[in-house]
Design a protein around this motif. Structure first.
Motif, mmCIF file in Angstrom:
data_model
loop_
_atom_site.group_PDB
_atom_site.id
_atom_site.type_symbol
_atom_site.label_atom_id
_atom_site.label_comp_id
_atom_site.label_asym_id
_atom_site.label_seq_id
_atom_site.Cartn_x
_atom_site.Cartn_y
_atom_site.Cartn_z
ATOM 1 N N LEU A 26 0.810 -1.228 0.007
ATOM 2 C CA LEU A 26 0.017 0.111 -0.021
ATOM 3 C C LEU A 26 0.997 1.270 -0.097
ATOM 4 N N MET A 27 1.926 1.477 0.836
ATOM 5 C CA MET A 27 2.725 2.312 0.854
ATOM 6 C C MET A 27 3.410 2.695 -0.326
ATOM 7 N N ARG A 28 4.022 1.583 -1.086
ATOM 8 C CA ARG A 28 4.463 1.690 -2.267
ATOM 9 C C ARG A 28 3.672 2.285 -3.220
ATOM 10 N N ALA A 29 2.464 1.769 -3.441
ATOM 11 C CA ALA A 29 1.315 1.907 -4.478
ATOM 12 C C ALA A 29 0.792 3.374 -4.105
ATOM 13 N N GLU A 30 0.743 3.937 -3.064
ATOM 14 C CA GLU A 30 -0.027 5.358 -2.788
ATOM 15 C C GLU A 30 1.154 6.386 -2.810
ATOM 16 N N ALA A 31 2.341 6.022 -2.461
ATOM 17 C CA ALA A 31 3.471 7.189 -2.624
ATOM 18 C C ALA A 31 4.752 7.110 -3.067
ATOM 19 N N GLU A 32 5.145 5.855 -3.745
ATOM 20 C CA GLU A 32 6.494 5.806 -4.250
ATOM 21 C C GLU A 32 7.093 6.991 -4.740
ATOM 22 N N GLY A 33 6.310 7.668 -5.565
ATOM 23 C CA GLY A 33 6.834 9.100 -6.163
ATOM 24 C C GLY A 33 7.193 10.088 -5.089
ATOM 25 N N ASP A 34 6.675 9.795 -3.935
ATOM 26 C CA ASP A 34 6.981 10.847 -2.678
ATOM 27 C C ASP A 34 8.292 10.398 -1.884
ATOM 28 N N GLY A 35 8.866 9.415 -2.428
ATOM 29 C CA GLY A 35 10.201 9.026 -1.563
ATOM 30 C C GLY A 35 9.947 8.305 -0.163
ATOM 31 N N LYS A 36 11.033 8.059 0.487
ATOM 32 C CA LYS A 36 10.845 7.165 1.521
ATOM 33 C C LYS A 36 9.972 7.978 2.557
ATOM 34 N N LEU A 37 10.078 9.129 2.808
ATOM 35 C CA LEU A 37 9.378 9.795 3.784
ATOM 36 C C LEU A 37 7.867 9.945 3.496
ATOM 37 N N GLY A 38 7.457 10.092 2.318
ATOM 38 C CA GLY A 38 6.111 9.955 1.641
ATOM 39 C C GLY A 38 5.529 8.674 2.142
ATOM 40 N N GLU A 39 6.100 7.525 1.673
ATOM 41 C CA GLU A 39 5.605 6.222 2.155
ATOM 42 C C GLU A 39 5.505 6.296 3.551
ATOM 43 N N LEU A 40 6.448 6.497 4.325
ATOM 44 C CA LEU A 40 6.064 6.205 5.773
ATOM 45 C C LEU A 40 4.839 6.975 6.425
ATOM 46 N N MET A 41 4.635 8.297 5.598
ATOM 47 C CA MET A 41 3.351 8.707 6.086
ATOM 48 C C MET A 41 2.208 8.188 5.548
ATOM 49 N N VAL A 42 2.399 7.804 4.618
ATOM 50 C CA VAL A 42 0.978 6.598 4.080
ATOM 51 C C VAL A 42 0.839 5.518 5.151
ATOM 52 N N GLY A 43 2.041 4.848 5.527
ATOM 53 C CA GLY A 43 2.000 3.664 6.501
ATOM 54 C C GLY A 43 1.398 4.399 7.909
ATOM 55 N N ASN A 44 1.890 5.536 8.142
ATOM 56 C CA ASN A 44 1.503 6.442 9.368
ATOM 57 C C ASN A 44 -0.336 6.496 9.180
ATOM 58 N N VAL A 45 -0.781 6.907 8.222
ATOM 59 C CA VAL A 45 -2.176 6.927 7.973
ATOM 60 C C VAL A 45 -2.904 5.597 8.182
ATOM 61 N N GLY A 46 -2.243 4.622 7.539
ATOM 62 C CA GLY A 46 -2.939 3.264 7.655
ATOM 63 C C GLY A 46 -3.047 2.703 9.040
ATOM 64 N N VAL A 47 -1.853 2.799 9.901
ATOM 65 C CA VAL A 47 -1.736 2.569 11.212
ATOM 66 C C VAL A 47 -2.705 3.195 11.957
ATOM 67 N N ASN A 48 -2.867 4.568 11.871
ATOM 68 C CA ASN A 48 -3.941 5.414 12.417
ATOM 69 C C ASN A 48 -5.270 4.936 12.244
ATOM 70 N N ARG A 49 -5.496 4.511 11.042
ATOM 71 C CA ARG A 49 -6.895 3.977 10.719
ATOM 72 C C ARG A 49 -7.128 2.824 11.585
ATOM 73 N N VAL A 50 -5.956 1.698 11.728
ATOM 74 C CA VAL A 50 -6.245 0.648 12.617
ATOM 75 C C VAL A 50 -6.512 0.911 13.903
ATOM 76 N N MET A 51 -5.920 1.788 14.463
ATOM 77 C CA MET A 51 -5.973 2.424 16.107
ATOM 78 C C MET A 51 -7.125 3.099 16.245
ATOM 79 N N ALA A 52 -7.703 3.765 15.230
ATOM 80 C CA ALA A 52 -9.055 4.693 15.366
ATOM 81 C C ALA A 52 -10.093 3.729 15.543
ATOM 82 N N ASP A 53 -10.826 3.989 16.726
ATOM 83 C CA ASP A 53 -12.070 3.514 16.740
ATOM 84 C C ASP A 53 -13.465 4.665 16.858
#
Length: 140
Positions: free
Chosen positions: A17-44
């Motif tokens: 998912l991180m690669r598909a959504e933000a590969e063009g934004d580099g490592k930090l962009g991919e980390l931020m997509v991962g961050n959003v994904g983890v937040n969605r799992v944490m969010a109730d």
């Protein structure tokens, strides 16, 4: 220490998912997509009340990610994305995605709000939006 439950297959799924959504934004962009994904799992809260795993988060529909819904979620997870996915699963957060539950790539500038959620900032091509603490305390 992981902040959400996961399997090894889900680490690779998040990495894809991180690669598909933000590969063009580099490592930090991919980390931020991962961050959003983890937040969605944490969010109730909000659109994410029943999102209790990485797999449910990645394939959420409606309200999920464009890459899984529009067919460009096909590249395998590489070692570097798997490593980045582990960082976000272990709780690393990156500003402006620190508490974000949404991001998108606008055709112009970032709006101040998106679906009544405040803009938390922009990184390269993506705008990030986070809930208020009162609307979603489990993310903070």
């Amino acid at each position: 220490m992981a902040v959400i439950p996961f399997t090894e297959a889900e680490v690779k799924l998040l990495a894809r998912l991180m690669r598909a959504e933000a590969e063009g934004d580099g490592k930090l962009g991919e980390l931020m997509v991962g961050n959003v994904g983890v937040n969605r799992v944490m969010a109730d809260c909000l659109d994410f009340k029943d999102i209790t795993s990485i797999q449910k988060m990645v394939y959420q529909s409606p309200g999920g990610f464009e890459s899984t819904q529009k067919g460009y979620f096909y590249q395998r997870a590489r070692g570097k994305e798997i490593s980045l996915a582990r960082k976000t699963i272990n709780g690393s957060r990156y500003n402006p995605a620190t508490y974000s539950l949404w991001f998108f790539k606008p055709s112009g500038g970032c709006p101040a709000q998106w679906y009544n959620q405040p803009n938390s900032g922009q990184y390269k091509s993506h705008c990030f939006f986070q809930p208020t603490q009162g609307n979603c305390p489990s993310v903070f």
